[in-house]
Write a protein that holds these residues in place. Structure first.
Motif, mmCIF file in Angstrom:
data_model
loop_
_atom_site.group_PDB
_atom_site.id
_atom_site.type_symbol
_atom_site.label_atom_id
_atom_site.label_comp_id
_atom_site.label_asym_id
_atom_site.label_seq_id
_atom_site.Cartn_x
_atom_site.Cartn_y
_atom_site.Cartn_z
ATOM 1 N N ARG A 5 29.652 22.746 -43.755
ATOM 2 C CA ARG A 5 30.153 21.473 -43.254
ATOM 3 C C ARG A 5 30.995 20.734 -44.277
ATOM 4 O O ARG A 5 31.862 19.957 -43.928
ATOM 5 N N ARG A 6 30.731 20.944 -45.554
ATOM 6 C CA ARG A 6 31.495 20.277 -46.603
ATOM 7 C C ARG A 6 32.725 21.068 -47.009
ATOM 8 O O ARG A 6 33.654 20.528 -47.595
ATOM 9 N N GLY A 7 32.721 22.369 -46.772
ATOM 10 C CA GLY A 7 33.861 23.199 -47.130
ATOM 11 C C GLY A 7 34.049 23.336 -48.632
ATOM 12 O O GLY A 7 35.163 23.469 -49.114
ATOM 13 N N ALA A 8 32.943 23.286 -49.370
ATOM 14 C CA ALA A 8 33.017 23.392 -50.827
ATOM 15 C C ALA A 8 31.760 24.090 -51.342
ATOM 16 O O ALA A 8 30.707 24.016 -50.714
ATOM 17 N N PRO A 9 31.869 24.748 -52.491
ATOM 18 C CA PRO A 9 30.669 25.387 -53.048
ATOM 19 C C PRO A 9 29.647 24.339 -53.477
ATOM 20 O O PRO A 9 30.009 23.311 -54.049
ATOM 21 N N VAL A 10 28.389 24.602 -53.165
ATOM 22 C CA VAL A 10 27.316 23.709 -53.619
ATOM 23 C C VAL A 10 26.621 24.294 -54.832
ATOM 24 O O VAL A 10 25.935 23.569 -55.564
ATOM 25 N N ALA A 11 26.775 25.589 -55.041
ATOM 26 C CA ALA A 11 26.163 26.239 -56.198
ATOM 27 C C ALA A 11 26.939 27.508 -56.518
ATOM 28 O O ALA A 11 27.513 28.137 -55.622
ATOM 29 N N ALA A 12 26.949 27.862 -57.791
ATOM 30 C CA ALA A 12 27.628 29.082 -58.234
ATOM 31 C C ALA A 12 26.842 29.690 -59.385
ATOM 32 O O ALA A 12 26.263 28.968 -60.201
#
Length: 166
Positions: free
Chosen positions: A91-98
């Motif tokens: 939903r955010r279209g971004a990585p939350v963790a890597a």
């Protein structure tokens, strides 16, 4: 007679609502996977189901991502490439963790209880911090059904190759 008609209408309505939700979820998963593929060309990318176990594992890693903890048929996207592994909130279209590959202790297949899905074959990523991320992959081409055991085994092989080549 009236009760039978009402019951039949309720069944038809439930089927229609189910089909609409299935179609929306499948399209949302396809859009999210396509967006991550565009952001990470050449990487392996797949949709994942949300689960409370995944949210707890992310907390061990120091990441708060409540959307990935909801029991949704499709909640995120996992991407793996030469530098490492990323988990995206759809939903955010971004990585939350890597995680760089040097911080990934193991990549295995396992079984996990997935809300609303029963027991499913999952991708288990263990980090050096001690978290075990149970990634319940969606079957290829859907955001709804859980991946089959052979699909998960294929992904495990691909991710191990990436990790061992890093």
């Amino acid at each position: 007679m009236t009760t039978v008609v009402v019951a039949a209408l309720l069944v038809v309505a439930a089927v229609v609502v189910g089909l609409v939700l299935y179609r929306r979820t499948t399209r949302a998963a396809a859009r999210a996977v396509a967006a991550v593929r565009a952001a990470r060309p050449g990487w392996w990318v797949g949709a994942v189901h949300g689960s409370p176990a995944l949210a707890r594992a992310l907390v061990v890693e120091g990441t708060w991502a409540p959307a990935l903890g909801r029991s949704l048929p499709f909640a995120g996207v996992v991407a793996a490439g030469p530098p490492g592994l990323e988990l995206w909130d759809a939903r955010r279209g971004a990585p939350v963790a890597a995680w760089p590959w040097r911080s990934v202790a193991s990549v295995t297949a396992g079984e996990e209880r997935v809300p609303r899905r029963g027991t499913a074959s999952v991708l288990r990523v263990e980090t050096l911090a001690g978290a075990v991320l149970p990634l319940a992959l969606a079957a290829r081409g859907t955001g709804w059904a859980a991946a089959r055991e052979d699909e998960v085994a294929d992904v495990v092989g691909r991710l191990r190759e990436l990790r061992d080549g890093a």
